[in-house]
Design an enzyme around this catalytic site. Structure first.
Site, mmCIF file in Angstrom:
data_model
loop_
_atom_site.group_PDB
_atom_site.id
_atom_site.type_symbol
_atom_site.label_atom_id
_atom_site.label_comp_id
_atom_site.label_asym_id
_atom_site.label_seq_id
_atom_site.Cartn_x
_atom_site.Cartn_y
_atom_site.Cartn_z
ATOM 1 N N GLU A 211 2.922 -7.529 -3.799
ATOM 2 C CA GLU A 211 1.727 -7.386 -2.957
ATOM 3 C C GLU A 211 0.727 -8.419 -3.468
ATOM 4 O O GLU A 211 0.532 -8.536 -4.683
ATOM 5 C CB GLU A 211 1.187 -5.963 -3.167
ATOM 6 C CG GLU A 211 0.261 -5.476 -2.109
ATOM 7 C CD GLU A 211 0.979 -4.823 -0.926
ATOM 8 O OE1 GLU A 211 2.220 -4.727 -0.938
ATOM 9 O OE2 GLU A 211 0.263 -4.427 0.016
ATOM 10 N N CYS B 28 1.578 -7.525 1.967
ATOM 11 C CA CYS B 28 2.917 -7.299 1.407
ATOM 12 C C CYS B 28 3.813 -8.501 1.698
ATOM 13 O O CYS B 28 4.971 -8.515 1.302
ATOM 14 C CB CYS B 28 3.523 -6.017 1.954
ATOM 15 S SG CYS B 28 3.578 -5.984 3.736
#
Ligand code: SAM
Length: 603
Positions: A595, A555
């Site tokens: 992501e 992330c």
């Protein structure tokens, strides 16, 4: 170099800001980049200590007291992770300067002068710096979704300033108000958009808080432009944090960002909060705003300026990013807060987490809502029914507010239980897409042939999402996770889904290598660490283990890029690996977050 020193001294505001708009964030934002002339020298520290001791002795009235020399205020250095937003901004500013053929010296602000201005609120120097600037051309957009531009330094002729403009898009011409000065950049609020960037699409805006809230910051871009921007963020991350891989041409063509099936109404967890206002009695007489943080003090959307109020936390009654049931929960909890706010002694955060119940179609839904959930004004648990056509099941969604309550998510035919307050991916709609992608990218054939056993290691496995969703294609899975609570859920989740080939270990990721017993040339490793990325120790041990394939999900693409370069260039077997692909997955549409998945293969 994995970390470096940045500066922290966030106090430069205009008087207007001080009087009306003082917020926590205005106090806390750090300053980066100036290491020279910053820290308090050791001698000064000693002198302060000595002065303290002297002042406690009895003064000699015959001696004339010397007029005290005013102390020079200096910056305080603070360590900031290079891959944090503040650290990344330094790279982005440098990149802008390079493109404009400017040196850092040419944009250096005299922060000492502001700090030592007579009044740090509305002294003459402060007022010179913290001013309105008209007709500013936005040049770039940062990975945080803010515009970057250059303006003239108001004090030193010939010098420039780098300015950050929230909601500014490359190609915009804007009016701004500069309100805070750091050594190598200044912060501003957007006042007006004079000429619009061709990217700017106001007709797409659905969020009534857009332009004020820090939530759906990219809503004025087409979804395609959002995906392109996120790809650029990933490319820049590798440029900044993996320069050797760039120089040696070791990076593949970056893939296009994979879209989220839902672009609104996708978030399965939100956490509205409120602050305790600074009042003497510490007793609330008026309900404080309950919602999310305001992004600066923008004034450019004149029609919606009043919506959500003007405090640092906006009063928000609808979140366009959250699922339907969370919005119902938000209405319920706001009503409850209206009745109960007087009981609070300090600020608090309310957890709203979606819960899924697989329904028995032969029974009425309310009868099947046996777990606690947010309730409507009649005391009934609120719910929303959803059909999962692919798996031919009917689901009920409720909204859980107790962080210790166990909630259920339903992903790709598997059910996952975990504590509502623990980590679980936040966009249920994209989970089947990414779990399939991960599965498809594990080692699917060995040199010895198709029939050889294959294994999977899931490092940072949480409550078992990737382990369980990938368990069918492999003979054995070992998951490792630092949270004992998550591991206990991972074990229960495997059992509840009839998955028998998973074993989970509690501990730091590197603990894995104490007990790993699978042949490395037939083992794939999934890495899904928190934002700070992997430890060097773990990466060294991973390289020594020498697995066939690595799927690194992150992330924070900046720490991912740093780790990938470290793995390839600094570890024992790193040079034996090739990067097969790098691409983003849009877990958070309308926001700047992305992501990133990097696949590495031993060749
Ligand atoms: C981004 S989450 C991923 C969880 C899981 N893969 C999922 O998708 O649900 C990162 C996880 O790493 C765990 N973690 C943090 N530091 C760790 C460490 N040093 N070793 C192992 N696990 C760690 C956290 O508790 C968290 O569950």
């Amino acid at each position: 170099m994995r970390q470096f020193w940045l500066l922290q001294r966030p106090i430069f505001r205009s008087s207007l800001y001080f009087r009306h708009n003082l917020t926590k964030s205005h106090y806390c934002a750090p300053i980066f980049g100036m290491t020279e002339n910053i820290t308090t020298p050791a001698s000064t520290v000693k002198q302060i200590g000595d002065n303290k001791r002297l002042s406690s002795t009895v003064a000699d009235p015959t001696k004339q007291t010397k007029a005290k020399k005013p102390k020079l205020r200096r910056y305080k250095a603070k360590k900031v992770d290079a891959t944090s937003p503040m650290g990344v901004l330094e790279f982005e500013v440098n990149d802008l300067l390079k493109s404009q053929d400017l040196s850092r010296e040419q944009v250096l602000n005299d922060v000492t002068a502001i700090l030592n201005d007579k009044s740090r609120v509305d002294g003459p120097i402060v007022l010179q710096y913290h001013r309105e600037v008209k007709n500013v051309k936005v040049l770039e957009i940062t990975s945080n979704g803010n515009g970057l531009a250059l303006i003239d330094n108001p004090v030193e002729p010939g010098k420039k300033q780098v300015v950050i403009i929230p909601f500014g898009l490359p190609g915009d011409m804007v009016n701004i108000k500069v309100f805070k000065t750091h050594p190598y950049y200044v912060e501003s609020d957007l006042l007006d958009v004079i000429e619009k960037s061709p990217m700017r699409r106001d007709d797409l805006i659905r969020d009534k808080y857009f332009g004020k809230s820090s939530g759906s910051q990219l809503e004025f871009l087409t979804y395609d432009d959002q995906l392109k921007l996120k790809r650029k963020t990933i490319m820049n991350a590798y440029k900044f944090f993996a320069p050797r891989l760039v120089a040696e041409n070791l990076l593949p063509q970056f893939g296009t960002t994979v879209a989220s099936p839902l672009q609104f109404g996708y978030r399965t967890k939100i956490t509205p909060h409120f602050d305790m206002p600074r009042i003497k009695e510490k007793k609330l007489t008026e309900r404080p705003p309950l919602g999310f943080g305001q992004k600066g003090r923008p004034q450019w959307r004149k029609d919606t300026l009043h919506i959500g109020g003007h405090a640092s936390i906006l009063d928000i009654d609808e979140c366009v990013l959250a699922t339907e049931v969370l919005n119902i929960g938000l209405t319920n909890e706001r009503r409850k807060f209206e009745e109960e706010f007087k009981n609070y002694k300090k600020g608090a955060t309310i957890l709203l987490r979606e819960n899924t119940i697989i329904l028995d179609p032969s029974k009425p839904t309310p009868e099947q809502l046996t777990e606690e959930g947010s309730r409507d004004e009649n005391g009934n648990i609120s719910y929303v029914e959803v059909e999962d056509e692919e798996h031919n099941v009917k689901l009920a969604k409720t909204c859980v507010t107790n962080s210790r309550q166990i909630v259920t998510e339903y992903v790709d035919g598997y059910t996952f239980n975990f504590s509502a307050g623990e980590f679980f991916q936040n966009n249920n709609a994209i989970l089947p897409v990414i779990t399939k992608y991960v599965r498809d990218n594990l080692q699917n054939s060995t040199k010895d042939g198709e029939n050889e056993s294959r294994f999977l290691v899931d490092a940072y496995c949480g409550s078992g999402l990737f382990s369980i969703c990938s368990s069918k294609g492999v003979d054995k899975v070992i998951g490792v996770e630092i949270s004992a609570d998550s591991v206990s859920f991972a074990e229960k989740n495997a059992k509840a889904n009839g998955v028998e080939n998973c074993r989970f270990i509690v501990g730091k990721a590197e603990k894995l290598f104490e007990s790993i017993d699978t042949a490395s040339d037939r083992t794939s490793v999934i890495l899904d660490p928190p934002r700070k990325g992997c430890d060097e120790l773990f990466l060294k041990q991973l390289a020594a283990y020498n697995p066939a394939k690595i799927v690194y999900i992150s992330c924070n693409v900046h720490s991912q890029a740093r780790d990938v370069e470290y793995f390839l260039k600094e570890t024992e077997n790193g040079s034996a690996y090739q990067i097969e692909s790098i691409r983003g997955f849009d877990f958070f549409p309308q926001t700047h977050h992305v992501e990133s998945v990097c696949i590495m293969k031993r060749v």
